[in-house]
Design an enzyme around this catalytic site. Sequence first.
Site, PDB file in Angstrom:
ATOM      1  N   ASN A  61      -3.403  25.687  -2.644  1.00  0.00           N
ATOM      2  CA  ASN A  61      -2.048  25.394  -2.174  1.00  0.00           C
ATOM      3  C   ASN A  61      -1.795  26.008  -0.801  1.00  0.00           C
ATOM      4  O   ASN A  61      -2.279  27.092  -0.490  1.00  0.00           O
ATOM      5  CB  ASN A  61      -0.967  25.802  -3.193  1.00  0.00           C
ATOM      6  CG  ASN A  61      -1.036  27.250  -3.636  1.00  0.00           C
ATOM      7  OD1 ASN A  61      -2.104  27.859  -3.658  1.00  0.00           O
ATOM      8  ND2 ASN A  61       0.107  27.812  -4.001  1.00  0.00           N
ATOM      9  N   CYS A  72       0.649  21.379  -2.884  1.00  0.00           N
ATOM     10  CA  CYS A  72      -0.069  21.955  -4.023  1.00  0.00           C
ATOM     11  C   CYS A  72      -1.578  21.850  -3.808  1.00  0.00           C
ATOM     12  O   CYS A  72      -2.063  20.974  -3.071  1.00  0.00           O
ATOM     13  CB  CYS A  72       0.279  21.192  -5.300  1.00  0.00           C
ATOM     14  SG  CYS A  72       1.963  21.375  -5.860  1.00  0.00           S
ATOM     15  N   GLU A  74      -3.819  20.698  -5.845  1.00  0.00           N
ATOM     16  CA  GLU A  74      -4.377  19.424  -6.326  1.00  0.00           C
ATOM     17  C   GLU A  74      -4.246  18.335  -5.268  1.00  0.00           C
ATOM     18  O   GLU A  74      -5.182  17.564  -5.032  1.00  0.00           O
ATOM     19  CB  GLU A  74      -3.649  18.961  -7.599  1.00  0.00           C
ATOM     20  CG  GLU A  74      -3.781  19.891  -8.785  1.00  0.00           C
ATOM     21  CD  GLU A  74      -2.686  20.951  -8.852  1.00  0.00           C
ATOM     22  OE1 GLU A  74      -2.221  21.430  -7.789  1.00  0.00           O
ATOM     23  OE2 GLU A  74      -2.288  21.304  -9.974  1.00  0.00           O
ATOM     24  N   CYS A 111       1.913  19.848 -11.524  1.00  0.00           N
ATOM     25  CA  CYS A 111       3.312  19.427 -11.383  1.00  0.00           C
ATOM     26  C   CYS A 111       3.397  17.894 -11.383  1.00  0.00           C
ATOM     27  O   CYS A 111       2.382  17.193 -11.282  1.00  0.00           O
ATOM     28  CB  CYS A 111       3.914  20.011 -10.111  1.00  0.00           C
ATOM     29  SG  CYS A 111       3.474  19.110  -8.614  1.00  0.00           S
ATOM     30  N   CYS A 114       1.787  15.992  -8.404  1.00  0.00           N
ATOM     31  CA  CYS A 114       0.313  15.987  -8.482  1.00  0.00           C
ATOM     32  C   CYS A 114      -0.170  15.045  -9.576  1.00  0.00           C
ATOM     33  O   CYS A 114      -1.211  14.394  -9.424  1.00  0.00           O
ATOM     34  CB  CYS A 114      -0.211  17.400  -8.721  1.00  0.00           C
ATOM     35  SG  CYS A 114       0.031  18.450  -7.274  1.00  0.00           S
TER      36      CYS A 114
END
Length: 160
Positions: A61, A72, A74, A111, A114
């Site tokens: 992140n 993030c 991801e 989240c 993502c």
Amino acid sequence: MHQKFEFEYDQLADGSDLAIDDQELLEAARKATQNAYAPYSNFLVGAAARLSNGQILIGANQESASFPVGVCAERALLNSVGSQFPSLTITTMAISYQPVGKDSKEPISPCGMCRQSLLDFENRYGAPIKIILAGIQGQVMVISSASNLLPFGFDGKVFK
Ligand code: THU
């Protein structure tokens, strides 16, 4: 008509219960937490993707002084894979985290944004992405497809 959505996943006591290549991927995600730039949340997240050629790519992140601009781990990783290796698919993604000064013993889950981005990749390449979730230690969750994490997700096929 009443309908039901459910999915199965694996919960492992420890990362050592994973196959060797997935252990390697989880270790890469754990190590990638060290590349996080998270001075505002102090919540370091690392992600590692296994590509269809066997290669591992990592993401972490990256926060911004203007908070919503931060990204993030991801999505930093997905955007990097899509930019650098658009012809390869992602077979597996491992995600880990380290809150500064705190324990990291239980899996965290991506989240909502993502999840959408993971689903976009699955739809784009027509292949599931296996998700491995774990802290720096402890229990590991293995989910066979990111689509399980976003039931009834928005699919770009409506534009076709
Ligand atoms: N974060 C991730 O990198 N991945 C997630 O799935 C959840 C949250 C980051 C965003 C922000 O930098 C910090 O963790 C705290 O929310």
